[in-house]
Enzyme design. Structure first.
Site, PDB file in Angstrom:
ATOM      1  N   GLU A  26      17.222  -2.856   4.285  1.00  0.00           N
ATOM      2  CA  GLU A  26      15.968  -3.598   4.416  1.00  0.00           C
ATOM      3  C   GLU A  26      15.127  -3.526   3.145  1.00  0.00           C
ATOM      4  O   GLU A  26      14.580  -4.523   2.699  1.00  0.00           O
ATOM      5  CB  GLU A  26      15.159  -3.047   5.599  1.00  0.00           C
ATOM      6  CG  GLU A  26      13.870  -3.810   5.860  1.00  0.00           C
ATOM      7  CD  GLU A  26      13.147  -3.303   7.086  1.00  0.00           C
ATOM      8  OE1 GLU A  26      12.635  -4.138   7.847  1.00  0.00           O
ATOM      9  OE2 GLU A  26      13.085  -2.069   7.274  1.00  0.00           O
ATOM     10  N   ARG A  35       8.616   5.003  -3.759  1.00  0.00           N
ATOM     11  CA  ARG A  35       8.146   5.851  -2.664  1.00  0.00           C
ATOM     12  C   ARG A  35       8.479   7.317  -2.944  1.00  0.00           C
ATOM     13  O   ARG A  35       7.694   8.212  -2.645  1.00  0.00           O
ATOM     14  CB  ARG A  35       8.768   5.402  -1.333  1.00  0.00           C
ATOM     15  CG  ARG A  35       8.125   4.158  -0.758  1.00  0.00           C
ATOM     16  CD  ARG A  35       8.808   3.713   0.514  1.00  0.00           C
ATOM     17  NE  ARG A  35       8.155   2.541   1.073  1.00  0.00           N
ATOM     18  CZ  ARG A  35       7.425   2.544   2.191  1.00  0.00           C
ATOM     19  NH1 ARG A  35       7.280   3.666   2.878  1.00  0.00           N
ATOM     20  NH2 ARG A  35       6.864   1.439   2.638  1.00  0.00           N
ATOM     21  N   GLN A 150      15.034   0.653  15.588  1.00  0.00           N
ATOM     22  CA  GLN A 150      13.809   0.034  16.076  1.00  0.00           C
ATOM     23  C   GLN A 150      13.589   0.362  17.543  1.00  0.00           C
ATOM     24  O   GLN A 150      14.525   0.662  18.277  1.00  0.00           O
ATOM     25  CB  GLN A 150      13.879  -1.478  15.907  1.00  0.00           C
ATOM     26  CG  GLN A 150      13.707  -1.960  14.471  1.00  0.00           C
ATOM     27  CD  GLN A 150      13.629  -3.464  14.413  1.00  0.00           C
ATOM     28  OE1 GLN A 150      14.406  -4.163  15.052  1.00  0.00           O
ATOM     29  NE2 GLN A 150      12.678  -3.968  13.643  1.00  0.00           N
ATOM     30  N   ARG A 169      16.095   0.121  21.325  1.00  0.00           N
ATOM     31  CA  ARG A 169      16.803  -1.127  21.554  1.00  0.00           C
ATOM     32  C   ARG A 169      18.287  -0.831  21.699  1.00  0.00           C
ATOM     33  O   ARG A 169      18.859  -0.069  20.917  1.00  0.00           O
ATOM     34  CB  ARG A 169      16.576  -2.092  20.380  1.00  0.00           C
ATOM     35  CG  ARG A 169      15.166  -2.665  20.329  1.00  0.00           C
ATOM     36  CD  ARG A 169      15.045  -3.737  19.261  1.00  0.00           C
ATOM     37  NE  ARG A 169      13.707  -4.272  19.201  1.00  0.00           N
ATOM     38  CZ  ARG A 169      13.304  -5.190  18.334  1.00  0.00           C
ATOM     39  NH1 ARG A 169      14.164  -5.651  17.433  1.00  0.00           N
ATOM     40  NH2 ARG A 169      12.062  -5.635  18.340  1.00  0.00           N
ATOM     41  N   GLU A 170      18.906  -1.453  22.705  1.00  0.00           N
ATOM     42  CA  GLU A 170      20.313  -1.160  23.000  1.00  0.00           C
ATOM     43  C   GLU A 170      20.495   0.349  23.162  1.00  0.00           C
ATOM     44  O   GLU A 170      21.408   0.958  22.629  1.00  0.00           O
ATOM     45  CB  GLU A 170      21.228  -1.687  21.885  1.00  0.00           C
ATOM     46  CG  GLU A 170      21.006  -3.144  21.545  1.00  0.00           C
ATOM     47  CD  GLU A 170      21.256  -4.080  22.705  1.00  0.00           C
ATOM     48  OE1 GLU A 170      22.094  -3.751  23.563  1.00  0.00           O
ATOM     49  OE2 GLU A 170      20.610  -5.127  22.757  1.00  0.00           O
ATOM     50  N   GLY A 172      21.463   2.424  25.385  1.00  0.00           N
ATOM     51  CA  GLY A 172      22.599   3.094  26.014  1.00  0.00           C
ATOM     52  C   GLY A 172      23.591   3.658  25.027  1.00  0.00           C
ATOM     53  O   GLY A 172      23.924   4.844  25.059  1.00  0.00           O
ATOM     54  N   LYS A 205      16.129  14.129  22.356  1.00  0.00           N
ATOM     55  CA  LYS A 205      17.479  14.553  22.740  1.00  0.00           C
ATOM     56  C   LYS A 205      17.993  15.489  21.671  1.00  0.00           C
ATOM     57  O   LYS A 205      17.824  15.239  20.476  1.00  0.00           O
ATOM     58  CB  LYS A 205      18.419  13.349  22.863  1.00  0.00           C
ATOM     59  CG  LYS A 205      19.870  13.759  23.157  1.00  0.00           C
ATOM     60  CD  LYS A 205      20.820  12.588  23.130  1.00  0.00           C
ATOM     61  CE  LYS A 205      22.264  13.036  23.343  1.00  0.00           C
ATOM     62  NZ  LYS A 205      23.237  11.911  23.293  1.00  0.00           N
ATOM     63  N   ARG A 207      21.572  17.652  21.484  1.00  0.00           N
ATOM     64  CA  ARG A 207      22.796  18.071  22.176  1.00  0.00           C
ATOM     65  C   ARG A 207      23.048  19.571  22.049  1.00  0.00           C
ATOM     66  O   ARG A 207      23.615  20.194  22.949  1.00  0.00           O
ATOM     67  CB  ARG A 207      24.002  17.300  21.625  1.00  0.00           C
ATOM     68  CG  ARG A 207      25.213  17.292  22.532  1.00  0.00           C
ATOM     69  CD  ARG A 207      26.401  16.612  21.889  1.00  0.00           C
ATOM     70  NE  ARG A 207      26.162  15.243  21.483  1.00  0.00           N
ATOM     71  CZ  ARG A 207      26.283  14.197  22.288  1.00  0.00           C
ATOM     72  NH1 ARG A 207      26.605  14.378  23.554  1.00  0.00           N
ATOM     73  NH2 ARG A 207      26.075  12.974  21.837  1.00  0.00           N
TER      74      ARG A 207
END
Length: 228
Positions: A26, A35, A150, A169-170, A172, A205, A207
């Site tokens: 991007e 930066r 995102q 987003r998405e 799963g 999360k 693991r």
């Protein structure tokens, strides 16, 4: 903010003896370089547009030191658009063979990676395959692969706007494949209070460890992150 956190992790990985490799799908290499310099030197990015006019004498004297320190992070940046996971894997392998260093890979960001089957309209399937490919890369090189992602817009509709796993987003496939998922939250983004520099790093999360929240101080003008 996501890119600033990525640069913070990258430079510290480099200073610790690892090889940071950024795949920026991007933002250009020059913007990321600026930066990095701003965060290392504590320079206001707006004033860096014209350093001769924007920086004071003390900052001008610090400029060479900031450039040297930034170069010591040894960050490799690939900013080509539409890179595939196969291309990413090949570039990592080449750098590892050349440097013999342990890589730490950063990707900005996941859904901008070109899918292996670009003709497919199934976004969920494409993201799932990319996520699995990144997991495979991490295993092959025995290294962390940190991918930015995102959030869906539904987080904006809640009174408490701290992100949750379901906001990915998405979510799963990403949630299933990722060993660790952490979110960034600044209350000042919504309140407009420029004196509030608190940045919450929410581990949603993990693991192989605990979840929870860590606090950092974030300067949106320089991109610096420091302990509170």
């Amino acid at each position: 903010m996501k890119s600033d956190v990525m640069m913070h992790l990258s430079k510290n990985a480099g200073w610790s003896g690892y090889l940071p490799i950024i795949f920026s799908l991007e933002m250009s290499r020059n913007l990321l370089r600026n930066r990095l310099i701003a965060s290392v030197g504590g320079f206001n990015r707006m004033k860096m547009r014209d350093p001769n006019k924007g920086l004071d004498e003390r900052q001008k004297k610090m400029w060479p030191q900031a450039l040297q320190r930034a170069s010591e992070a040894n960050i490799e940046i690939f900013d080509g658009a539409g890179q595939t996971t196969a291309e990413i894997r090949a570039k990592i392998r080449k750098l590892v063979n050349q440097t013999k260093m342990k890589p730490v890979v950063f990707i900005d960001y996941l859904t901008l990676i070109k899918p292996a089957n670009p003709d497919s309209d199934n976004t969920h399937q494409n993201v799932g395959q990319i996520s699995k490919d990144l997991k495979s890369i991490a295993k092959e090189f025995d290294c962390p692969v940190v991918s930015l992602a995102q959030l869906s817009r539904k987080v904006e509709a809640r009174p408490d706007k701290r992100p949750m796993l379901s906001d990915l987003r998405e979510s799963g496939s990403i949630e299933e494949d990722a060993d660790t998922v952490f979110f960034l939250y600044r209350d000042s983004y919504y309140t407009g209070d420029d004196t509030d520099r608190n940045l919450e790093i929410i581990v949603a999360k993990n693991r192989n460890g605990p979840t929870g929240m860590a606090l950092s101080l974030y300067n949106k003008h320089t991109g610096e992150m420091i302990d509170p």
